[in-house]
Motif scaffolding. Structure first.
Motif, short mmCIF file in Angstrom:
data_model
loop_
_atom_site.label_atom_id
_atom_site.label_comp_id
_atom_site.label_asym_id
_atom_site.label_seq_id
_atom_site.Cartn_x
_atom_site.Cartn_y
_atom_site.Cartn_z
N ASP A 24 0.84 -1.21 0.00
CA ASP A 24 0.00 0.00 0.00
C ASP A 24 0.87 1.25 0.00
N LEU A 25 1.98 1.20 0.74
CA LEU A 25 2.88 2.37 0.76
C LEU A 25 3.38 2.67 -0.65
N LEU A 26 3.68 1.59 -1.36
CA LEU A 26 4.13 1.74 -2.75
C LEU A 26 3.05 2.44 -3.57
N GLY A 27 1.81 1.99 -3.37
CA GLY A 27 0.67 2.57 -4.08
C GLY A 27 0.48 4.04 -3.74
N ILE A 28 0.69 4.37 -2.46
CA ILE A 28 0.51 5.77 -2.04
C ILE A 28 1.65 6.63 -2.59
N GLY A 29 2.81 5.98 -2.74
CA GLY A 29 3.96 6.70 -3.29
C GLY A 29 4.85 7.32 -2.23
N VAL A 30 4.90 6.70 -1.07
CA VAL A 30 5.83 7.18 -0.04
C VAL A 30 6.67 6.03 0.49
N ASP A 31 7.82 6.37 1.06
CA ASP A 31 8.70 5.37 1.66
C ASP A 31 8.49 5.33 3.17
N ASP A 32 9.00 4.26 3.76
CA ASP A 32 9.00 4.13 5.21
C ASP A 32 9.62 5.39 5.83
N GLY A 33 8.97 5.96 6.83
CA GLY A 33 9.53 7.12 7.51
C GLY A 33 9.09 8.45 6.94
N GLN A 34 8.44 8.42 5.77
CA GLN A 34 7.97 9.69 5.20
C GLN A 34 6.59 10.07 5.74
N LYS A 35 6.23 11.33 5.54
CA LYS A 35 4.96 11.80 6.09
C LYS A 35 3.80 11.57 5.13
N VAL A 36 2.65 11.25 5.71
CA VAL A 36 1.43 11.12 4.91
C VAL A 36 0.34 11.98 5.55
N LYS A 37 -0.61 12.37 4.71
CA LYS A 37 -1.78 13.08 5.24
C LYS A 37 -2.95 12.11 5.23
N ILE A 38 -3.60 11.94 6.38
CA ILE A 38 -4.76 11.04 6.44
C ILE A 38 -6.00 11.89 6.69
N SER A 39 -7.00 11.70 5.85
CA SER A 39 -8.24 12.47 6.06
C SER A 39 -9.43 11.54 6.14
N SER A 40 -10.46 12.01 6.84
CA SER A 40 -11.70 11.25 7.01
C SER A 40 -12.84 12.25 7.03
N GLU A 41 -14.06 11.77 7.27
CA GLU A 41 -15.18 12.69 7.34
C GLU A 41 -15.02 13.66 8.52
N ALA A 42 -14.18 13.30 9.52
CA ALA A 42 -14.05 14.15 10.71
C ALA A 42 -12.94 15.18 10.60
N GLY A 43 -11.93 14.94 9.76
CA GLY A 43 -10.83 15.90 9.68
C GLY A 43 -9.62 15.27 9.01
N GLU A 44 -8.51 16.01 9.04
CA GLU A 44 -7.29 15.47 8.44
C GLU A 44 -6.09 15.90 9.25
N THR A 45 -5.07 15.06 9.28
CA THR A 45 -3.83 15.46 9.94
C THR A 45 -2.66 14.63 9.39
#
Ligand SMILES: Nc1nc2c(c(=O)[nH]1)N[C@H]1C(S)=C(S)[C@@H](COP(=O)(O)OP(=O)(O)OC[C@H]3O[C@@H](n4cnc5c(=O)[nH]c(N)nc54)[C@H](O)[C@@H]3O)O[C@H]1N2
Ligand SMILES: Nc1nc2c(c(=O)[nH]1)N[C@H]1C(S)=C(S)[C@@H](COP(=O)(O)OP(=O)(O)OC[C@H]3O[C@@H](n4cnc5c(=O)[nH]c(N)nc54)[C@H](O)[C@@H]3O)O[C@H]1N2
Ligand code: SF4
Ligand SMILES: [Mo]
Length: 573
Positions: free
Chosen positions: A38-59
């Motif tokens: 999945d990380l490969l699919g998202i396009g980030v490596d181990d240790g990199q930052k991702v933004k996660i969002s949901s109906e309640a917010g994002e961080t």
């Protein structure tokens, strides 16, 4: 990428429970574990930052590549970051969807930073409190000394063999305890005197002022809520009930967001339980279902189950079979005789399949049930049936995932089915050292185990309606006392925001994230350290949780009794 967010305990997050204002807590609760594909699919490596969002917010989170996580899932350690993207619906159970939230995960922008725990609370309208240099608030009863047979006031195991070393009026060493225990006993973030919110900062106030403020807050409110109690002792819990009854308040405890659904199941179909002593001495088949004791109850397996000696077993370590049912391949799963990796939310179906097999209906089982092969279910059912004494330890993987109390209900019914052939029991892996105490004292005095509404003058109970998360989500609660719990870290964000909007008093020995949303924080002596009282182990066994240091401040019971007396007088009772 669309994933399902689940959250749970890690040992590193647990070690930081008494250091939530420290950077290491933020570092642990802002991790997110994702399958490498999945990380490969998202396009980030181990240790990199991702933004996660949901109906309640994002961080923003830091990604950790982890093959134990099923593709399609993201696992976040329990804390303010996970709860910042969690909605507050409980589907009529009182317990949020901590284990099941649809999210979108994308690479974070260059300039997007991980928020600290305090910053998250500030986003919800809170105000951080900087404790400065820690001060010693305790006195030794014995100079520099060692005290044995101390009870650990952290998790439901309530281990009673801890040795603490006292030096310079504080605990400096902890033997026999696990690292969670060590973290609590040696924590230094104690508040010395009551504080009150003063604009964008804080001012010191006296205990008299703080206690008056709290009593008047309850008297002035239309729908006051008193929440927490898992972190304090039975005697103080009883006084909490008396206050709630007199003030016409709603009183709720942490079980509503935790094993409350287990209680709802037990109310429907009963509780085939026993003491941990019975299990230690007799059980030859042990099942941890939706429970991860290595990270959540670190000494459970060595004191009470898999690795403990048993009186009625010749070679307990070899004789006991271990079965683990989880959505992740946890460390305990790696050591199990059978690991059932279940599809998230698939527990109800797997319990039903096992019930059918135990009933002799193997022919109705389809080739796969919730991601589990039929052959494995047959094998596991045979193991269960061969047990002389079996036990299911059920965790909040069952109570906080889809199905909630119905999952546990089906588990109890599987126990019922198995008990036609052999002896089986089921014990919920209750979390806090005294969360079971809350259920005991609430039921003893109020008639119901949690979520009791006294607004009608008599006790009314309806989880999903009279539970804390629901009351806050509906913006119904208009004042709140928090005692022995930290909803600032652990409630869905909408509820935290509501707490910051209403008058709120925190009664807690330590600076907590809830301090940020409080108007007043009243420090107290800590049970098991400089206060003492009754705690109930996760199997309902009551133990006296003794103090090892002398206090310099009042304890929970004293503070609550003073609040009670003011309300009583104001009401002319
Ligand atoms: N380190 C640490 N220890 C703690 C605490 C802490 O904050 N930190 N808190 C204490 C508290 S309050 C509690 S209640 C206990 C909780 O202790 P546990 O019940 O062990 O809690 P979790 O780790 O949240 O969840 C247990 C497991 O459920 C799995 N799971 C998630 N969804 C599902 C599902 O749909 N089906 C199944 N079968 N499994 C699923 C998760 O992968 C996880 O491994 O821990 C206590 N001990
Ligand atoms: N995302 C996500 N969030 C979750 C969960 C999850 O799985 N995922 N799990 C949920 C569950 S099961 C639970 S139970 C909650 C965690 O439940 P919380 O109750 O929020 O857990 P703690 O942070 O341990 O809070 C205990 C508080 O009691 C205080 N305390 C300790 N000793 C004393 C004492 O003697 N007197 C008083 N008055 N206070 C004392 C401590 O300082 C601390 O602030 O989190 C919930 N939140
Ligand atoms: S297992 Fe639980 S009760 Fe035992 S020492 Fe560790 S935290 Fe304390
Ligand atoms: Mo819990």
């Amino acid at each position: 990428m669309k994933l399902v967010m689940t959250s749970g305990r890690t040992i590193r997050q647990g070690e930081q429970l008494y250091y939530k204002d420290h950077p290491e807590y933020t570092a642990q609760t802002s991790l997110c574990y994702i399958n490498p594909l999945d990380l490969l699919g998202i396009g980030v490596d181990d240790g990199q930052k991702v933004k996660i969002s949901s109906e309640a917010g994002e961080t923003i989170f830091k990604a950790v590549s982890c093959a134990d996580i099923l593709q399609g899932m993201v696992f976040i350690p329990v804390g303010p970051h996970a709860n910042y993207i969690l909605h507050s619906k409980t589907h009529g159970t009182g317990a949020p969807d901590y284990k099941w939230v649809n999210v979108d995960v994308v690479p974070a922008g260059e300039d997007e930073e991980i928020l600290t725990a305090w910053e998250i609370l500030e986003h919800e309208g809170g105000c951080r409190f900087d404790i400065g240099d820690p001060v010693c608030v305790t006195k030794s009863p014995c100079g520099d000394c060692v005290i044995d047979d101390v009870v650990c006031p952290l998790c439901g195991c309530l281990c009673d063999d801890i040795r603490v070393t006292i030096k310079d009026n504080q605990i400096t060493g902890v033997d026999n305890g696990c690292s969670l225990s060590n973290g609590k006993f040696t924590a230094r973030g104690r508040l010395k005197e009551p504080i009150m919110r003063d604009g964008s900062g804080w001012k010191n106030i006296s205990y008299d002022e703080a206690i008056d403020y709290t009593a008047n807050m309850l008297l002035d409110a239309d729908r006051p809520l008193i929440f927490g109690f898992s972190g304090t002792y039975g005697e103080a819990q009883c006084m909490g009930i008396s206050i709630a009854e007199m003030a016409g308040a709603v009183i709720d405890n942490c079980s509503s967001i935790c094993h409350g659904p287990s209680i709802m199941a037990i109310q429907e179909v009963g509780h085939p339980g026993c003491t941990l002593g019975q299990i230690k001495n007799r059980a030859d088949v042990i099942v941890y279902w939706g429970s991860n004791p290595i990270e959540s109850h670190p000494r459970h397996m060595s004191r009470y189950s898999t690795y403990a000696d048993g009186f009625f077993l010749n070679n307990a370590f070899r004789e006991r079979k271990l079965i683990v049912v989880d959505i992740r391949e946890t460390d305990i799963a790696k050591n199990a005789d059978e690991f059932i990796q279940i599809k998230p939310g698939g527990d109800y179906a797997v319990f039903s399949a096992l019930r059918a097999i135990v009933r002799g209906k193997r022919d109705v089982i389809p080739p796969m049930v919730a991601g589990v092969k039929r052959e494995q279910l047959f094998r596991v059912a045979d193991m269960l049936l061969k047990a002389k004494f079996g036990v299911f330890f059920t965790g909040i993987g069952l109570t906080e995932s889809p199905g909630k109390y119905k999952n546990v209900r089906n588990g109890v019914e599987l126990v019922d089915e198995l008990s036609r052939h052999t002896k089986f029991t089921l014990t919920p892996m209750r979390g806090h050292w005294n969360v079971y105490g809350t259920n005991q004292t609430f039921a003893y005095l109020g008639g119901y185990p949690y979520a009791i509404d006294y607004s009608r003058g008599t006790a009314f109970y309806n989880p999903g309606e009279t539970s804390a998360v629901d009351l806050l989500r509906r913006k119904e609660a208009d004042a709140c006392i928090i005692i022995g719990s930290d909803p600032g870290a652990h409630f869905p964000r909408e509820c935290v925001r509501r707490l910051s909007e209403i008058p709120c008093v925190v009664i807690d020995p330590f600076v907590a994230l809830s301090t940020a949303v409080a108007n007043v924080h009243i420090p107290v002596a800590a049970c098991g350290i400089d206060a003492e009282g009754t705690g109930y182990r996760l199997d309902a066994l009551p133990l006296w949780v003794k103090k090892v240091l002398e206090p310099t401040m009042p304890n929970d019971l004293e503070v609550l009794t003073r609040i009670y007396n003011i309300i009583k007088e104001a009401k002319g009772l």
